[in-house]
Design an enzyme around this catalytic site. Structure first.
Site, short mmCIF file in Angstrom:
data_model
loop_
_atom_site.label_atom_id
_atom_site.label_comp_id
_atom_site.label_asym_id
_atom_site.label_seq_id
_atom_site.Cartn_x
_atom_site.Cartn_y
_atom_site.Cartn_z
N HIS A 1 0.83 -1.21 0.00
CA HIS A 1 0.00 0.00 0.00
C HIS A 1 0.87 1.27 0.00
O HIS A 1 0.67 2.17 -0.83
CB HIS A 1 -0.92 -0.03 1.23
CG HIS A 1 -1.84 1.15 1.35
ND1 HIS A 1 -3.18 1.06 1.07
CD2 HIS A 1 -1.61 2.43 1.73
CE1 HIS A 1 -3.74 2.25 1.26
NE2 HIS A 1 -2.80 3.09 1.67
N GLU A 2 1.82 1.32 0.92
CA GLU A 2 2.66 2.53 1.03
C GLU A 2 3.50 2.73 -0.22
O GLU A 2 3.65 3.85 -0.71
CB GLU A 2 3.55 2.47 2.27
CG GLU A 2 2.80 2.37 3.60
CD GLU A 2 1.68 3.38 3.77
OE1 GLU A 2 1.84 4.53 3.32
OE2 GLU A 2 0.64 3.03 4.34
N GLU B 1 -6.16 6.71 -2.07
CA GLU B 1 -6.36 5.53 -1.22
C GLU B 1 -7.01 4.35 -1.94
O GLU B 1 -6.68 3.20 -1.69
CB GLU B 1 -7.16 5.92 0.02
CG GLU B 1 -6.48 6.99 0.88
CD GLU B 1 -5.08 6.63 1.35
OE1 GLU B 1 -4.68 5.47 1.23
OE2 GLU B 1 -4.37 7.55 1.82
N HIS C 1 1.58 4.28 -3.06
CA HIS C 1 1.33 5.73 -2.95
C HIS C 1 2.39 6.54 -3.71
O HIS C 1 2.15 7.71 -4.03
CB HIS C 1 1.33 6.18 -1.49
CG HIS C 1 -0.01 6.06 -0.83
ND1 HIS C 1 -1.16 6.56 -1.40
CD2 HIS C 1 -0.39 5.50 0.36
CE1 HIS C 1 -2.19 6.31 -0.59
NE2 HIS C 1 -1.75 5.67 0.48
N TYR D 1 -11.37 3.74 1.17
CA TYR D 1 -10.27 2.96 0.60
C TYR D 1 -10.82 1.76 -0.18
O TYR D 1 -10.47 1.52 -1.33
CB TYR D 1 -9.35 2.43 1.71
CG TYR D 1 -8.56 3.48 2.47
CD1 TYR D 1 -9.15 4.65 2.95
CD2 TYR D 1 -7.22 3.27 2.73
CE1 TYR D 1 -8.41 5.58 3.67
CE2 TYR D 1 -6.47 4.19 3.45
CZ TYR D 1 -7.07 5.36 3.92
OH TYR D 1 -6.33 6.27 4.62
ZN LIG Z 1 -2.91 5.10 2.12
#
Ligand SMILES: [Zn+2]
EC number: 3.4.11.2
Length: 444
Positions: free
Chosen positions: A298-299, A321, A302, A374
């Site tokens: 996830h990170e 998100e 981004h 999300y």
């Molecule tokens: Zn996030």
């Protein structure tokens, strides 16, 4: 840029984003921040100078910058003291000695200092935070003024040079490339530069007693900074990150920045946070067993969605998100876990039992970090994929990330981007997934 100046020559004191009503400022845009910070970890004392290069978007007799909890001791505009300077709880309001004409570049220099502390916000405490042994900065969405004066809004990206001196026993990380590290007796000065435009909420400094481990050098250097006691477990947990990055490059186009680091703070964190060029995890996220693999994916995702391609206003946060969540599902399938299709149906079933009382395309400030934004954001992408087919869908994602690289985007822009690539009408899909509260049926 929306702004409603109280006087035609005054920059307004806000940028007009209702999600962060006191953040951002009208009347100018910033092209660069040059921050020179002298910091003492031992007693949390900061003495700093910020040099902000900006351009007036209209004639300015007065303008403001976001600034919170620190004291400005000297301010100049193009080297000249202002005729008036007012420091309030969240703003420095500056009346320059001479009116700045529209279109003119000007340089604001702020010398300031104090004991930085987090900014209180509806989303908790944001910004500069002391750890038991060091500092962590996590500002999303409105905490950046806790450590430097700025135009704190994602629509005003700028390049950054961050120089910071701290006790030599600490490792320091800031955004971008480390261009120099000079040790003088007990203090070390670190200088970092970003070449790509960066949103203020992604500007960050991490200080701790960290070891450094290089995970990979391709396609960009990937490093882990972690306390010695956690490093062996961190090495295991981040072992697959290189493969994630390769998958995301195939799915979203080239990695947008020159490096990617992960920091494991020596404290527990509620959630990991992304910054420009790195991400920060708590020691509680590291178990040596891959327990946070979803969050690691996830990170990293981004970097493309949020850090490179950034929402113009916070109501469009699903563009960060929802996409990062979809990337988690792509990694799950790639790594032999549940497929995207299966995860989409699982999360759809879960959402169908939760209240359907928010719109993903404008969830409201108090719900902007709601997990339903999300998951339903990711489901919106899955609905689009099923409708368009895999080839068109992945072309859509990578062209979106590439064409808007380092820029600002809107949901409207994403809709138009998708519509240009679709032979079927997407109006009902966007309307039902993003702008109605009721959860639509997943297309098959
Ligand atoms: Zn996030």
């Amino acid at each position: 840029m929306p702004h409603t100046p109280s006087h035609p020559s005054h920059g307004s004191l806000t940028i007009g984003d209702s999600y962060v009503p006191t953040s951002g400022n009208g009347g100018y845009t910033v092209s660069s921040y040059d921050l020179d910070l002298d910091y003492r970890v031992a007693n949390n004392r900061l003495a700093a100078t910020a040099v902000i290069t900006a351009t007036a978007t209209h004639e300015l007799t007065r303008f403001s910058v976001d600034f919170c909890g620190l004291v400005a001791t000297r301010v100049t505009i193009d080297g000249v003291a202002p005729s008036k300077l007012v420091e309030s709880a969240r703003k420095l309001t500056i009346t320059p000695a001479k009116t700045i004409p529209a279109g003119q570049e000007f340089v604001v220099t702020v010398r300031y200092g104090g004991s930085p502390r987090p900014v209180r916000s509806p989303w908790g405490e944001l910004g500069w935070e002391e750890l038991s042994e060091g500092v962590l900065v996590a500002s999303q969405p409105s905490g950046a003024p806790s450590w430097f004066p700025c135009n704190d809004h994602p629509s005003d990206k700028a390049s950054f040079r961050i120089r910071i001196a701290a006790e030599s026993s600490y490792s320091v990380l800031a955004n971008g490339r480390l261009v120099s590290k000079v040790r003088r007796a007990s203090r070390t000065t670190w200088t970092f530069e970003t070449v790509e435009p960066m949103a203020t909420y992604l500007a960050s400094i991490q200080i701790g007693v960290y070891r450094e481990l290089v995970l990979s050098r391709v396609p960009v250097p990937q490093t882990v900074l972690a306390p010695a006691s956690v490093m062996a477990r961190a090495q295991k947990d981040f072992a697959d990150q290189e493969k994630m990055l390769a998958l995301f490059e195939r799915s979203f186009g080239p990695y947008p920045f020159g490096e990617y680091s992960v920091v494991v703070a020596d404290d527990d964190l509620e959630i990991p946070v992304e910054a420009h060029g790195f991400a920060v995890f708590g020691r509680n996220h590291i178990d040596g067993l891959g327990g946070s693999e979803r969050l690691i994916a996830h990170e990293l995702a981004h970097s493309w969605f949020g850090n490179s391609v950034t929402a113009t206003t916070w109501k469009d946060i699903w563009l960060h998100e929802g996409f990062a969540c979809y990337a988690e599902w792509l990694w799950s399938e790639e790594s032999g876990g549940p497929t995207v299709h299966r995860l989409a149906h699982q999360h759809w079933a879960r959402l169908s039992h939760l209240p359907q009382d928010l719109t993903i395309g404008d969830p409201g400030p108090e719900k902007m970090f709601d997990d339903r934004v999300y998951k339903r954001g990711a489901l919106t992408l899955h609905a689009l994929r099923v409708t368009l087919g895999d080839d068109a869908f992945f072309e859509l994602l990578s062209s979106w990330a590439t064409e808007n690289r380092y820029g600002n985007v809107t949901t409207e822009g994403f809709y138009l981007h998708a519509r240009d690539r679709s032979s079927v009408d997407l109006d009902a899909l966007f309307e039902s997934w993003l702008f109605s509260e009721r959860l639509p049926v997943l297309p098959r």
